[in-house]
Write a protein that holds these residues in place. Structure first.
Motif, PDB file in Angstrom:
ATOM      1  N   VAL A   1      20.491 -26.371 -17.577  1.00  0.00           N
ATOM      2  CA  VAL A   1      20.204 -25.962 -15.967  1.00  0.00           C
ATOM      3  C   VAL A   1      21.499 -26.002 -15.294  1.00  0.00           C
ATOM      4  CG1 VAL A   1      19.141 -26.536 -13.808  1.00  0.00           C
ATOM      5  CG2 VAL A   1      17.772 -26.671 -15.892  1.00  0.00           C
ATOM      6  N   VAL A   2      22.361 -26.813 -15.727  1.00  0.00           N
ATOM      7  CA  VAL A   2      23.757 -26.999 -14.907  1.00  0.00           C
ATOM      8  C   VAL A   2      24.537 -25.985 -15.640  1.00  0.00           C
ATOM      9  CG1 VAL A   2      25.867 -28.261 -15.077  1.00  0.00           C
ATOM     10  CG2 VAL A   2      23.593 -29.323 -14.713  1.00  0.00           C
ATOM     11  N   GLU A   3      24.428 -25.662 -16.931  1.00  0.00           N
ATOM     12  CA  GLU A   3      25.323 -24.509 -17.537  1.00  0.00           C
ATOM     13  C   GLU A   3      24.875 -23.160 -16.809  1.00  0.00           C
ATOM     14  OE1 GLU A   3      26.439 -22.606 -21.824  1.00  0.00           O
ATOM     15  OE2 GLU A   3      25.014 -24.280 -21.808  1.00  0.00           O
ATOM     16  N   PHE A   4      23.532 -22.941 -16.866  1.00  0.00           N
ATOM     17  CA  PHE A   4      23.105 -21.746 -16.362  1.00  0.00           C
ATOM     18  C   PHE A   4      23.214 -21.283 -14.841  1.00  0.00           C
ATOM     19  CE2 PHE A   4      20.120 -18.290 -15.302  1.00  0.00           C
ATOM     20  CZ  PHE A   4      20.181 -17.320 -16.131  1.00  0.00           C
ATOM     21  N   TYR A   5      22.736 -22.358 -14.076  1.00  0.00           N
ATOM     22  CA  TYR A   5      22.844 -22.084 -12.773  1.00  0.00           C
ATOM     23  C   TYR A   5      23.931 -22.614 -11.931  1.00  0.00           C
ATOM     24  CZ  TYR A   5      17.616 -21.148 -13.322  1.00  0.00           C
ATOM     25  OH  TYR A   5      16.786 -20.629 -13.631  1.00  0.00           O
ATOM     26  N   GLY A   6      24.713 -23.557 -12.548  1.00  0.00           N
ATOM     27  CA  GLY A   6      25.742 -24.094 -11.961  1.00  0.00           C
ATOM     28  C   GLY A   6      25.559 -25.220 -10.813  1.00  0.00           C
ATOM     29  N   THR A   7      26.713 -25.794 -10.375  1.00  0.00           N
ATOM     30  CA  THR A   7      26.636 -26.581  -9.384  1.00  0.00           C
ATOM     31  C   THR A   7      27.180 -26.306  -7.971  1.00  0.00           C
ATOM     32  OG1 THR A   7      28.466 -27.955 -10.011  1.00  0.00           O
ATOM     33  CG2 THR A   7      26.364 -28.464 -10.976  1.00  0.00           C
ATOM     34  N   ILE A   8      26.967 -26.837  -6.848  1.00  0.00           N
ATOM     35  CA  ILE A   8      27.705 -26.724  -5.424  1.00  0.00           C
ATOM     36  C   ILE A   8      28.133 -27.936  -5.101  1.00  0.00           C
ATOM     37  CG2 ILE A   8      26.420 -24.636  -4.996  1.00  0.00           C
ATOM     38  CD1 ILE A   8      24.466 -26.576  -3.646  1.00  0.00           C
TER      39      ILE A   8
ATOM     40  N   VAL B   1      27.584 -33.061  -0.077  1.00  0.00           N
ATOM     41  CA  VAL B   1      27.030 -32.307  -1.507  1.00  0.00           C
ATOM     42  C   VAL B   1      28.259 -32.285  -2.433  1.00  0.00           C
ATOM     43  CG1 VAL B   1      25.729 -30.480  -2.300  1.00  0.00           C
ATOM     44  CG2 VAL B   1      25.567 -30.985   0.013  1.00  0.00           C
ATOM     45  N   THR B   2      27.751 -33.036  -3.369  1.00  0.00           N
ATOM     46  CA  THR B   2      28.814 -33.069  -4.649  1.00  0.00           C
ATOM     47  C   THR B   2      28.409 -32.757  -5.898  1.00  0.00           C
ATOM     48  OG1 THR B   2      30.225 -34.854  -3.304  1.00  0.00           O
ATOM     49  CG2 THR B   2      30.578 -34.396  -5.736  1.00  0.00           C
ATOM     50  N   ASN B   3      28.575 -31.821  -6.844  1.00  0.00           N
ATOM     51  CA  ASN B   3      28.061 -31.524  -7.986  1.00  0.00           C
ATOM     52  C   ASN B   3      26.600 -31.614  -7.967  1.00  0.00           C
ATOM     53  OD1 ASN B   3      30.582 -31.102  -9.183  1.00  0.00           O
ATOM     54  ND2 ASN B   3      30.853 -33.306  -9.918  1.00  0.00           N
ATOM     55  N   CYS B   4      25.804 -30.840  -6.981  1.00  0.00           N
ATOM     56  CA  CYS B   4      24.741 -30.930  -7.057  1.00  0.00           C
ATOM     57  C   CYS B   4      24.019 -29.667  -7.598  1.00  0.00           C
ATOM     58  CB  CYS B   4      24.005 -30.963  -5.660  1.00  0.00           C
ATOM     59  SG  CYS B   4      21.980 -30.713  -5.392  1.00  0.00           S
ATOM     60  N   ILE B   5      23.106 -29.775  -8.393  1.00  0.00           N
ATOM     61  CA  ILE B   5      22.554 -28.472  -9.178  1.00  0.00           C
ATOM     62  C   ILE B   5      22.287 -27.331  -7.973  1.00  0.00           C
ATOM     63  CG2 ILE B   5      20.732 -27.589 -10.313  1.00  0.00           C
ATOM     64  CD1 ILE B   5      20.456 -29.894 -12.062  1.00  0.00           C
ATOM     65  N   ASP B   6      22.439 -26.131  -8.254  1.00  0.00           N
ATOM     66  CA  ASP B   6      22.190 -25.042  -7.299  1.00  0.00           C
ATOM     67  C   ASP B   6      20.975 -24.700  -7.323  1.00  0.00           C
ATOM     68  OD1 ASP B   6      22.431 -22.973  -5.515  1.00  0.00           O
ATOM     69  OD2 ASP B   6      24.186 -21.900  -6.358  1.00  0.00           O
ATOM     70  N   TRP B   7      19.996 -25.367  -6.547  1.00  0.00           N
ATOM     71  CA  TRP B   7      18.552 -25.331  -6.557  1.00  0.00           C
ATOM     72  C   TRP B   7      18.260 -23.978  -5.774  1.00  0.00           C
ATOM     73  CZ3 TRP B   7      16.374 -27.648 -10.245  1.00  0.00           C
ATOM     74  CH2 TRP B   7      16.825 -28.731 -11.011  1.00  0.00           C
ATOM     75  N   ASP B   8      18.907 -23.463  -4.771  1.00  0.00           N
ATOM     76  CA  ASP B   8      18.681 -22.411  -4.345  1.00  0.00           C
ATOM     77  C   ASP B   8      18.796 -21.191  -5.356  1.00  0.00           C
ATOM     78  OD1 ASP B   8      17.736 -20.976  -2.005  1.00  0.00           O
ATOM     79  OD2 ASP B   8      19.386 -20.094  -1.861  1.00  0.00           O
ATOM     80  N   LYS B   9      19.754 -21.238  -6.000  1.00  0.00           N
ATOM     81  CA  LYS B   9      19.819 -20.154  -7.138  1.00  0.00           C
ATOM     82  C   LYS B   9      18.902 -20.263  -8.219  1.00  0.00           C
ATOM     83  CE  LYS B   9      23.462 -18.250 -10.249  1.00  0.00           C
ATOM     84  NZ  LYS B   9      24.621 -18.571 -11.074  1.00  0.00           N
ATOM     85  N   VAL B  10      18.334 -21.354  -8.560  1.00  0.00           N
ATOM     86  CA  VAL B  10      17.091 -21.636  -9.243  1.00  0.00           C
ATOM     87  C   VAL B  10      15.884 -21.005  -8.579  1.00  0.00           C
ATOM     88  CG1 VAL B  10      15.297 -23.234 -10.196  1.00  0.00           C
ATOM     89  CG2 VAL B  10      17.858 -23.757 -10.349  1.00  0.00           C
ATOM     90  N   ARG B  11      15.789 -21.196  -7.351  1.00  0.00           N
ATOM     91  CA  ARG B  11      14.671 -20.631  -6.640  1.00  0.00           C
ATOM     92  C   ARG B  11      14.647 -19.192  -6.456  1.00  0.00           C
ATOM     93  NH1 ARG B  11      13.604 -18.586  -1.370  1.00  0.00           N
ATOM     94  NH2 ARG B  11      15.949 -19.110  -0.983  1.00  0.00           N
ATOM     95  N   LEU B  12      15.953 -18.658  -6.335  1.00  0.00           N
ATOM     96  CA  LEU B  12      15.784 -17.239  -6.468  1.00  0.00           C
ATOM     97  C   LEU B  12      15.728 -16.362  -7.741  1.00  0.00           C
ATOM     98  CD1 LEU B  12      18.693 -16.932  -3.803  1.00  0.00           C
ATOM     99  CD2 LEU B  12      16.223 -16.293  -3.384  1.00  0.00           C
ATOM    100  N   GLY B  13      16.191 -17.117  -8.776  1.00  0.00           N
ATOM    101  CA  GLY B  13      15.858 -16.694 -10.219  1.00  0.00           C
ATOM    102  C   GLY B  13      14.305 -16.416 -10.714  1.00  0.00           C
TER     103      GLY B  13
END
Length: 313
Positions: free
Chosen positions: A81-88, A102-114
């Motif tokens: 998940v980290v590799e594909f969506y990245g972190t913010i 916010v430190t090194n959080c998975i980009d969950w908005d990118k997950v949502r939009l995907g």
């Protein structure tokens, strides 16, 4: 809280202390932390964990990904998940001081939009990808809508002084409201507003999210909010039942909520974190206490369980 079995006195505080001390000694060099840290550590990009991360939405989604799979598979899934969506990582200046909420959080908005198909493909290594992806996307969409509604209400209140109707809104400072607006504007899906609520109310808010059960919500309360709450996973259920802390005829699939109500009431607050972790450590490593165990086989005979005198398997 109330127990569904008021006549079942176990576990007593003394029994909990006894089991904790035995397992703490047995697993002193184990993989898991048995004492709650003074503050929640930064999110790992390698280990899924049980939701022990700084942002609640990150912890909740990680806990969903960790459910019904091995730690090895869960960790592999998080890395994917980290590799594909990245972190913010985002910083904000408040009163002349720069903070980084916010430190090194998975980009969950990118997950949502995907979307669902993309997420299922990314998390396939963990198994149950259809169920997990559906739950995660529901959490993210519902929370995003909540964030939008709260942000609009905060902005309207600034303009017209209209009263807020959200649970816990009366206790929010203007700085907290501004932080929620900032997170929404920066596309950070957030459940941080739950921190302003009493523990029981926060639990109720979490389980209202489709795909979030009592165990998952309890993990977020225990690990993210750092409030005492005995999350009952499959290892905790099995060990508690063998110890006589639950009725012998109780089935896990239908009885986990009742098990949570009973154990969360009976286990002392200061032992809830440690016993949860120790039951997982022991349930995964002791050949006599694993989910698939058989008396008389080679591993069984070669093992010594320190709880043997207390268990009725």
């Amino acid at each position: 809280g109330e127990t569904p079995w008021p006549e079942l006195a176990a576990p007593s505080a003394e029994q909990c202390e006894q089991v904790y001390n035995i397992l703490r000694f047995q697993h002193a060099d184990g993989h898991l932390r048995f004492e709650r840290p003074p503050k929640v550590p930064p999110p790992s990009l390698e280990v899924a964990g049980c939701g022990e991360t700084q942002l609640l939405v990150d912890g909740l989604c990680r806990t969903v990904l960790s459910g019904a799979t091995s730690m090895k598979n869960a960790d592999k899934t998080i890395r994917d998940v980290v590799e594909f969506y990245g972190t913010i990582t985002k910083s904000i200046e408040i009163d002349g001081q720069v903070i980084t909420p916010v430190t090194n959080c998975i980009d969950w908005d990118k997950v949502r939009l995907g979307g669902a198909e993309q997420l299922k493909a990314v998390i396939r290594s963990g198994g149950l990808q259809a169920t997990s992806s559906k739950a995660i996307l529901n959490i993210l969409e519902t929370t995003q809508n909540t964030n939008a509604n709260r942000t609009a209400a905060f902005r309207q209140q600034k303009l017209a002084k209209t009263p807020l109707k959200f649970p816990g809104s009366d206790a929010l400072t203007q700085a907290q409201k501004d932080m929620e607006i900032w997170m929404f504007d920066n596309k950070i899906i957030s459940l941080e507003h739950l921190r302003a609520l009493p523990t029981e109310t926060a639990m109720n808010e979490l389980v209202q999210l489709k795909g979030v059960g009592i165990k998952t919500a309890a993990c977020v309360i225990l690990f993210c909010l750092q409030e005492p709450c005995f999350a009952v996973d499959t290892h905790c259920f099995r060990m508690a039942k063998w110890l006589g802390w639950l009725p012998n005829n109780l089935h896990e699939n239908s009885g986990r909520e009742k098990a949570f109500a009973h154990l969360d009431l009976r286990i002392p607050d200061h032992l809830k974190y440690g016993l949860h972790q120790l039951f997982i450590e022991h349930g995964q490593s002791c050949h006599r206490c694993k989910a698939i165990t058989k008396p008389g086989n080679k591993d069984w005979e070669a093992s010594i369980c320190p709880l043997e005198h207390l268990l009725n398997r």
